[in-house]
Design an enzyme around this catalytic site. Structure first.
Site, short mmCIF file in Angstrom:
data_model
loop_
_atom_site.label_atom_id
_atom_site.label_comp_id
_atom_site.label_asym_id
_atom_site.label_seq_id
_atom_site.Cartn_x
_atom_site.Cartn_y
_atom_site.Cartn_z
CG HIS A 116 -43.80 -55.81 14.47
ND1 HIS A 116 -44.47 -56.87 15.03
CD2 HIS A 116 -42.49 -56.16 14.49
CE1 HIS A 116 -43.61 -57.82 15.38
NE2 HIS A 116 -42.40 -57.39 15.06
NE ARG A 267 -44.20 -58.01 11.47
CZ ARG A 267 -43.38 -57.01 11.14
NH1 ARG A 267 -42.08 -57.17 11.27
NH2 ARG A 267 -43.87 -55.87 10.70
#
Length: 595
Positions: A116, A267
């Site tokens: 990420h 996220r």
């Protein structure tokens, strides 16, 4: 003033000498910054196209994903439906979860966290078809941006629908052109910086970074939660738009809502361990020591050699050779969409929560994986970070099992906010690869210099299971049709690794570009002094855990599975950095060494 400095640093304005008189209250006497013209300033930048190492393969050569047109054949066969592949190959007769005897669950979750940091491919912002305005959640027809995952007749969904929803990735508006990007082809975007730079903490843009700061204080620290704390340690702040979509504690009153956390990456709430790692690094930043260089070191020194094997690491990366301005550090499409998704089959179906003795927690029991999706309330209401951290350190990762590749928790119970039904992660990965026009498994083997798998016996040698190869051939018809994510996943691991030779190659090539295409890499001469580099190497994820949680005993290598208590040490015995290496006895100065 700071906006000007940020603009000059990150847009590389070619000023050969810049001298600015600063306000004395900043305790800065002056900034001397030397700028040079930069080659390819968009390489690795946020909101630019993913790199292409092989040309995309679209059914109309420009835009249509593989499988878009019914009846289209490849090597004499139609591509199988992704749900058919998932049902036939990902789930076998065995439901047993194999445990990794070498590595802890922390290895898996660090992989997701670092993924990420370097890649995020946004989906189309439209929820309806462009031409007719049909809701993508309620149509089973291919019409941009909808590319629904059709369900085989014998595998109907409980809702009696014939498909699962799927939204195509947004096309990139800014493409870094290379020979592998034919003009006019659809490319996908990376909306975060490709560099390992702690964008998960600070965000990939100046605008987002400002929203994450505590602007009411002159210290410039990151904002933290004003409503709850974890035994005196801060949680991440909540999102500004409330009520948020995150799940709530069953039976809780509306006034007791625990909203979604906000962080440098959107996220953050997907799964509890991810929220925990985000929180650790925000806490670390409060000491003024958190930056991308720590994540660079932990990732490249402690993580990457374990997943691809030391032998492959030495082959594809080797010793650091310095910054190379001809190396494009942009994350590649095949890495983000296929190779680095290998970890999805090493996720355990249970999240263990452990007490101070690394046994099952008396109050906060272990959870099924689906119970950890988008549930920040479980951290706030159920013991904070510590029980989860001990579970990540003290319990094994799941070991890839060819008889049952992916847990049902991900294959049938994956939760995505704003989609009313649960999804299938294996099918999503396969459909995403087709959406992106990724060439097939054999093309990538050729790219890495390996022999193509032309026959069943070739596949048996690579996979190791004749029964599994029969399933593959029954579904795909021809080895050339195998999706790269599945083919790379099924290869037998290389020595001392958790990936096969294809993914070891693709991951190794990507990590090399991230390291050698980054002029701020921590080992690059001029970024740090030799003494500072020596101190940086003493830092570890175990030290970060000790400094920012209530966990008092840790393994020195948090990715390696050990037995408690013999393989754990008290936090007082975990090495710490000596910050004296950064002391400037003359005054507080900031240097930008941009050699």
């Amino acid at each position: 003033f700071y906006d000007l400095i940020y603009f000059l640093l990150y847009t590389a304005v070619p000023l050969y000498s810049l001298k600015m008189q600063c306000h004395e209250t900043f305790l800065i006497t002056c900034i001397h910054t030397v700028f040079f013209f930069r080659k390819n300033p968009l390489w690795g930048a946020a909101n630019t196209g993913l790199a292409r190492w092989l040309p995309a393969e679209y059914e109309d050569e420009e835009n249509q994903p593989k499988g878009w047109n019914t009846g289209r054949q490849y090597s004499g066969f139609q591509l199988p439906l992704v749900r058919e592949v998932s049902n036939e190959i990902m789930c076998g007769s065995s439901m047993a979860v194999l445990e990794d005897s070498a590595y802890s669950q922390m290895l898996v979750d660090w992989g997701q966290y670092i993924d990420h940091d370097i890649s995020f491919t946004p989906q189309s912002s439209s929820r309806s078809t462009f031409a007719e305005g049909r809701d993508c959640l309620h149509t089973c027809s291919n019409a941009d941006p909808c590319f629904p995952m059709q369900t085989p007749k014998e595998g109907k969904l409980s809702s009696n629908k014939s498909c699962l929803p799927f939204f195509r990735s947004s096309p990139a508006c800014i493409n870094v052109q290379t020979d592998m990007r034919p003009a006019g082809q659809r490319q996908q975007m990376n909306s975060v910086t490709s560099f390992i730079d702690a964008s998960t903490v600070y965000g990939p843009s100046a605008d987002l970074e400002k929203t994450l700061r505590n602007l009411s204080s002159s210290e410039g620290l990151l904002a933290v939660n004003s409503e709850y704390s974890d035994d005196g340690r801060p949680y991440l702040p909540f999102v500004s738009v409330q009520p948020s979509a995150c799940l709530q504690e069953p039976g809780s009153e509306p006034a007791a809502r625990v909203e979604c956390f906000t962080a440098g990456d959107s996220r953050v709430n997907e799964i509890l361990p991810l929220s925990v790692l985000h929180t650790l690094w925000v806490r670390e930043s409060a000491k003024g020591t958190s930056d991308g260089h720590f994540t660079e070191i932990i990732t490249m020194r402690d993580y990457v050699p374990k997943i691809m094997g030391r032998e492959a690491f030495d082959e594809y990366l080797g010793p650091y050779a310095g910054y190379n301005d001809s190396v494009n550090p942009s994350v590649s499409n095949v890495f983000a969409t296929a190779a680095f998704r290998f970890g999805h089959v090493t996720i355990s179906p249970r999240l263990r929560r452990l007490n101070e003795s690394f046994q099952e927690h008396q109050r906060f029991s272990s959870l099924s994986l689906h119970q950890t999706f988008f549930s920040p309330w479980r951290l706030v209401r159920e013991g904070g970070l510590d029980p989860v951290l001990r579970g990540l350190l003290g319990r094994p990762a799941a070991l890839q099992n060819q008889e049952h590749l992916m847990t049902e928790e991900l294959k049938e119970r994956l939760l995505v906010l704003n989609i009313p039904e649960t999804l299938d992660l294996a099918a999503l990965n396969l459909q995403r690869g087709r959406d992106h026009g990724l060439p097939g498994y054999n093309d990538w083997r050729a790219f890495c210099g390996f022999d193509r798998a032309e026959t069943r016996s070739d596949l048996v040698e690579l996979v190791g299971s004749g029964v599994l190869v029969e399933k593959i051939m029954d579904v795909y018809g021809h080895p050339n049709n195998i999706d790269v994510w599945l083919g790379g996943l099924l290869e037998r691991p290389v020595s001392g690794a958790r990936t096969g030779p294809l993914f070891a190659c693709l991951i190794g090539k990507q990590m090399k570009t991230l390291r050698e295409g980054d002029r701020f890499w921590w080992e690059h001469p001029g970024v740090f002094s030799p003494k500072q580099r020596q101190e940086l190497q003493t830092h570890s994820l175990s030290r970060v855990i000790c400094d920012n949680s209530g966990v008092t005993e840790v393994p020195l290598d948090p990715f390696r599975l050990g037995s408690y208590p013999e393989d754990f040490v008290f936090c007082g015995n975990v090495p710490s950095m000596d910050l004296e290496a950064w002391r400037d006895v003359k005054n507080v100065k900031y240097y930008y060494n941009l050699k």
